[in-house]
Design a protein around this motif. Structure first.
Motif, PDB file in Angstrom:
ATOM      1  N   PHE A 133      -5.796 -28.080 -19.973  1.00 14.39           N
ATOM      2  CA  PHE A 133      -6.912 -28.492 -19.131  1.00 14.39           C
ATOM      3  C   PHE A 133      -7.913 -27.352 -18.961  1.00 14.39           C
ATOM      4  CE2 PHE A 133      -8.588 -28.503 -14.729  1.00 14.39           C
ATOM      5  CZ  PHE A 133      -9.302 -29.693 -14.728  1.00 14.39           C
ATOM      6  N   THR A 134      -7.393 -26.159 -18.713  1.00 18.27           N
ATOM      7  CA  THR A 134      -8.252 -24.997 -18.477  1.00 18.27           C
ATOM      8  C   THR A 134      -8.589 -24.264 -19.768  1.00 18.27           C
ATOM      9  OG1 THR A 134      -7.356 -24.768 -16.250  1.00 18.27           O
ATOM     10  CG2 THR A 134      -8.443 -22.840 -17.180  1.00 18.27           C
ATOM     11  N   GLU A 135      -7.717 -24.371 -20.775  1.00 16.40           N
ATOM     12  CA  GLU A 135      -8.050 -23.770 -22.067  1.00 16.40           C
ATOM     13  C   GLU A 135      -9.301 -24.433 -22.645  1.00 16.40           C
ATOM     14  OE1 GLU A 135      -6.309 -23.045 -26.589  1.00 16.40           O
ATOM     15  OE2 GLU A 135      -5.156 -24.240 -25.159  1.00 16.40           O
ATOM     16  N   GLY A 136      -9.430 -25.746 -22.450  1.00 16.28           N
ATOM     17  CA  GLY A 136     -10.627 -26.449 -22.917  1.00 16.28           C
ATOM     18  C   GLY A 136     -10.374 -27.508 -23.966  1.00 16.28           C
ATOM     19  N   MET A 137      -9.129 -27.948 -24.113  1.00 13.28           N
ATOM     20  CA  MET A 137      -8.805 -28.953 -25.126  1.00 13.28           C
ATOM     21  C   MET A 137      -9.670 -30.199 -24.973  1.00 13.28           C
ATOM     22  SD  MET A 137      -6.426 -28.289 -27.393  1.00 13.28           S
ATOM     23  CE  MET A 137      -5.578 -29.809 -27.780  1.00 13.28           C
ATOM     24  N   GLY A 138     -10.139 -30.711 -26.102  1.00  9.86           N
ATOM     25  CA  GLY A 138     -10.992 -31.893 -26.110  1.00  9.86           C
ATOM     26  C   GLY A 138     -12.470 -31.567 -26.216  1.00  9.86           C
ATOM     27  N   ASP A 139     -12.832 -30.331 -25.873  1.00 12.50           N
ATOM     28  CA  ASP A 139     -14.226 -29.878 -25.939  1.00 12.50           C
ATOM     29  C   ASP A 139     -14.329 -28.917 -27.127  1.00 12.50           C
ATOM     30  OD1 ASP A 139     -16.860 -29.291 -25.413  1.00 12.50           O
ATOM     31  OD2 ASP A 139     -16.465 -28.155 -23.576  1.00 12.50           O
ATOM     32  N   VAL A 140     -14.531 -29.481 -28.295  1.00  9.76           N
ATOM     33  CA  VAL A 140     -14.435 -28.717 -29.544  1.00  9.76           C
ATOM     34  C   VAL A 140     -15.647 -27.807 -29.728  1.00  9.76           C
ATOM     35  CG1 VAL A 140     -14.261 -28.864 -32.054  1.00  9.76           C
ATOM     36  CG2 VAL A 140     -13.048 -30.532 -30.612  1.00  9.76           C
ATOM     37  N   ASP A 141     -15.373 -26.546 -30.080  1.00 10.46           N
ATOM     38  CA  ASP A 141     -16.416 -25.589 -30.441  1.00 10.46           C
ATOM     39  C   ASP A 141     -15.780 -24.606 -31.427  1.00 10.46           C
ATOM     40  OD1 ASP A 141     -18.269 -23.525 -30.695  1.00 10.46           O
ATOM     41  OD2 ASP A 141     -18.950 -23.699 -28.624  1.00 10.46           O
ATOM     42  N   VAL A 142     -16.020 -24.818 -32.709  1.00 12.86           N
ATOM     43  CA  VAL A 142     -15.325 -24.042 -33.748  1.00 12.86           C
ATOM     44  C   VAL A 142     -15.703 -22.564 -33.721  1.00 12.86           C
ATOM     45  CG1 VAL A 142     -15.043 -26.035 -35.258  1.00 12.86           C
ATOM     46  CG2 VAL A 142     -17.098 -24.625 -35.466  1.00 12.86           C
ATOM     47  N   ALA A 143     -16.785 -22.216 -33.036  1.00 15.06           N
ATOM     48  CA  ALA A 143     -17.215 -20.821 -33.001  1.00 15.06           C
ATOM     49  C   ALA A 143     -16.487 -20.008 -31.938  1.00 15.06           C
ATOM     50  CB  ALA A 143     -18.721 -20.746 -32.767  1.00 15.06           C
ATOM     51  N   ARG A 144     -15.705 -20.669 -31.091  1.00 14.56           N
ATOM     52  CA  ARG A 144     -15.049 -19.971 -29.986  1.00 14.56           C
ATOM     53  C   ARG A 144     -13.565 -19.774 -30.250  1.00 14.56           C
ATOM     54  NH1 ARG A 144     -18.161 -20.822 -24.365  1.00 14.56           N
ATOM     55  NH2 ARG A 144     -20.214 -21.266 -25.245  1.00 14.56           N
ATOM     56  N   PRO A 145     -12.943 -18.830 -29.531  1.00 14.80           N
ATOM     57  CA  PRO A 145     -11.495 -18.635 -29.686  1.00 14.80           C
ATOM     58  C   PRO A 145     -10.730 -19.929 -29.470  1.00 14.80           C
ATOM     59  CG  PRO A 145     -12.452 -16.857 -28.380  1.00 14.80           C
ATOM     60  CD  PRO A 145     -13.541 -17.881 -28.566  1.00 14.80           C
ATOM     61  N   ASN A 146      -9.765 -20.217 -30.331  1.00 16.94           N
ATOM     62  CA  ASN A 146      -8.965 -21.447 -30.319  1.00 16.94           C
ATOM     63  C   ASN A 146      -9.804 -22.703 -30.559  1.00 16.94           C
ATOM     64  OD1 ASN A 146      -6.944 -19.646 -29.723  1.00 16.94           O
ATOM     65  ND2 ASN A 146      -6.498 -20.454 -27.684  1.00 16.94           N
ATOM     66  N   GLN A 147     -11.071 -22.503 -30.929  1.00 16.26           N
ATOM     67  CA  GLN A 147     -11.990 -23.575 -31.320  1.00 16.26           C
ATOM     68  C   GLN A 147     -12.252 -24.586 -30.202  1.00 16.26           C
ATOM     69  OE1 GLN A 147     -10.507 -25.150 -35.082  1.00 16.26           O
ATOM     70  NE2 GLN A 147     -11.417 -23.447 -36.187  1.00 16.26           N
ATOM     71  N   VAL A 148     -12.230 -24.126 -28.967  1.00 21.64           N
ATOM     72  CA  VAL A 148     -12.562 -24.986 -27.838  1.00 21.64           C
ATOM     73  C   VAL A 148     -13.484 -24.233 -26.874  1.00 21.64           C
ATOM     74  CG1 VAL A 148     -10.469 -26.398 -27.952  1.00 21.64           C
ATOM     75  CG2 VAL A 148     -10.457 -24.292 -26.604  1.00 21.64           C
ATOM     76  N   ARG A 149     -14.156 -24.986 -26.044  1.00 29.03           N
ATOM     77  CA  ARG A 149     -15.047 -24.428 -25.037  1.00 29.03           C
ATOM     78  C   ARG A 149     -14.493 -24.736 -23.639  1.00 29.03           C
ATOM     79  NH1 ARG A 149     -21.461 -26.060 -24.480  1.00 29.03           N
ATOM     80  NH2 ARG A 149     -22.081 -24.468 -22.937  1.00 29.03           N
ATOM     81  N   GLY A 150     -14.708 -25.918 -23.124  1.00 29.01           N
ATOM     82  CA  GLY A 150     -14.074 -26.350 -21.880  1.00 29.01           C
ATOM     83  C   GLY A 150     -14.854 -26.054 -20.612  1.00 29.01           C
ATOM     84  N   TRP A 151     -14.394 -26.665 -19.523  1.00 26.66           N
ATOM     85  CA  TRP A 151     -15.096 -26.548 -18.248  1.00 26.66           C
ATOM     86  C   TRP A 151     -15.117 -25.108 -17.744  1.00 26.66           C
ATOM     87  CZ3 TRP A 151     -12.759 -24.386 -14.116  1.00 26.66           C
ATOM     88  CH2 TRP A 151     -11.360 -24.366 -14.088  1.00 26.66           C
ATOM     89  N   ALA A 152     -14.026 -24.348 -17.960  1.00 27.56           N
ATOM     90  CA  ALA A 152     -13.984 -22.977 -17.436  1.00 27.56           C
ATOM     91  C   ALA A 152     -15.030 -22.104 -18.113  1.00 27.56           C
ATOM     92  CB  ALA A 152     -12.583 -22.385 -17.607  1.00 27.56           C
ATOM     93  N   ASP A 153     -15.193 -22.257 -19.436  1.00 26.73           N
ATOM     94  CA  ASP A 153     -16.255 -21.526 -20.137  1.00 26.73           C
ATOM     95  C   ASP A 153     -17.616 -21.904 -19.567  1.00 26.73           C
ATOM     96  OD1 ASP A 153     -14.248 -20.571 -21.817  1.00 26.73           O
ATOM     97  OD2 ASP A 153     -15.388 -20.929 -23.655  1.00 26.73           O
TER      98      ASP A 153
END
Length: 258
Positions: free
Chosen positions: A14-34
């Motif tokens: 949930f906090t890592e950002g799964m589901g919010d894909v961004d291949v340029a970021r670590p683990n290829q996610v962005r997420g609400w916390a970012d």
């Protein structure tokens, strides 16, 4: 770089950002916390770290994230964990919350502003609706711990906007980019921080026939549910080979694409 204000995000997917894909970021996610961090870091002096890793249960979050979290000395910390425990066939909520309470109180003792989350109301989510009662009990425990720790609660359970499945990714477990954007806006409101986040308009709701829905459900079960069940049976996790996305404080600039 030294930061006078330090935002630390802790927990699971949930906090890592799964589901919010961004291949340029670590683990290829962005997420609400970012997205929250981008807003905070627009002001001078803010740094951001994120130790959350997908698939982690409460005991793993406590054992793997608490010590480094204390070393990072946050001034603002967010914590969401427990969903991966609740989804297991058997769960003792009282025992689960012993570890939760330990971590929440330790974070609160640092003097940091602490934000805790209630769990999502799964009443309308088909196969996961059976966990609704567990989550309701968990939520009451979260609220009691928040009172004890002097923490603020982000009440995910009561945010009915998220009952709209257009805010969810194809795996039906994680929010999509629109959902993470809405969550970021909600979190900033709870923190009483002015938000410049614009929540995107949702696409028109598709009209799906019963036969098409059955086909979609079958495809979802094959692509997402069966691998998830297999991981549960084998004791593995999608986050086993992953590291924390931002283990040290960074000043996170806003993405070009909102």
């Amino acid at each position: 770089m030294e930061f006078s204000n330090r935002f630390l995000a802790l927990g699971d997917s949930f906090t890592e950002g799964m589901g919010d894909v961004d291949v340029a970021r670590p683990n290829q996610v962005r997420g609400w916390a970012d997205r929250v961090a981008e807003q905070l870091c627009a002001d001078p002096g803010w740094g951001y770290a994120n130790l959350a890793i997908r698939g982690k249960k409460t005991g793993q979050v406590v054992s793997q994230q608490l010590s480094p979290a204390l070393e990072l000395k946050p001034t603002l910390a967010t914590l969401y964990m427990g969903a991966n425990d609740i989804l297991r066939p058997r769960i003792d909520i009282d025992t689960l919350m012993v570890g939760y309470r330990k971590m929440a109180l330790a974070l609160a003792d640092t003097g940091a502003t602490l934000l805790l989350f209630t769990g999502f109301d799964t009443g309308g989510s088909g196969i996961f609706s059976s966990t609704r009662g567990r989550t309701a009990i968990y939520n009451e425990a979260v609220r009691e711990i928040a009172d004890e720790a002097g923490a603020t609660v982000a009440d995910y359970w009561r945010w009915r906007e998220f009952q709209d499945w257009r805010y969810w990714s194809s795996d039906r477990l994680h929010m999509n980019s629109a959902g993470h954007t809405l969550m970021a806006s909600k979190v900033l409101e709870v923190l009483e921080h002015q938000t410049r986040i614009k929540v995107p308009e949702l696409p028109a709701e598709a009209q799906v026939s019963r036969s098409q829905k059955l086909r979609e459900d079958a495809a979802w079960a094959k692509e997402h549910l069966m691998p998830w069940v297999k991981r549960r049976l084998t004791g593995t996790s999608s986050g086993d080979d992953l590291s924390a996305r931002f283990p040290h404080y960074v000043s996170l600039e806003a993405a070009q694409n909102p």
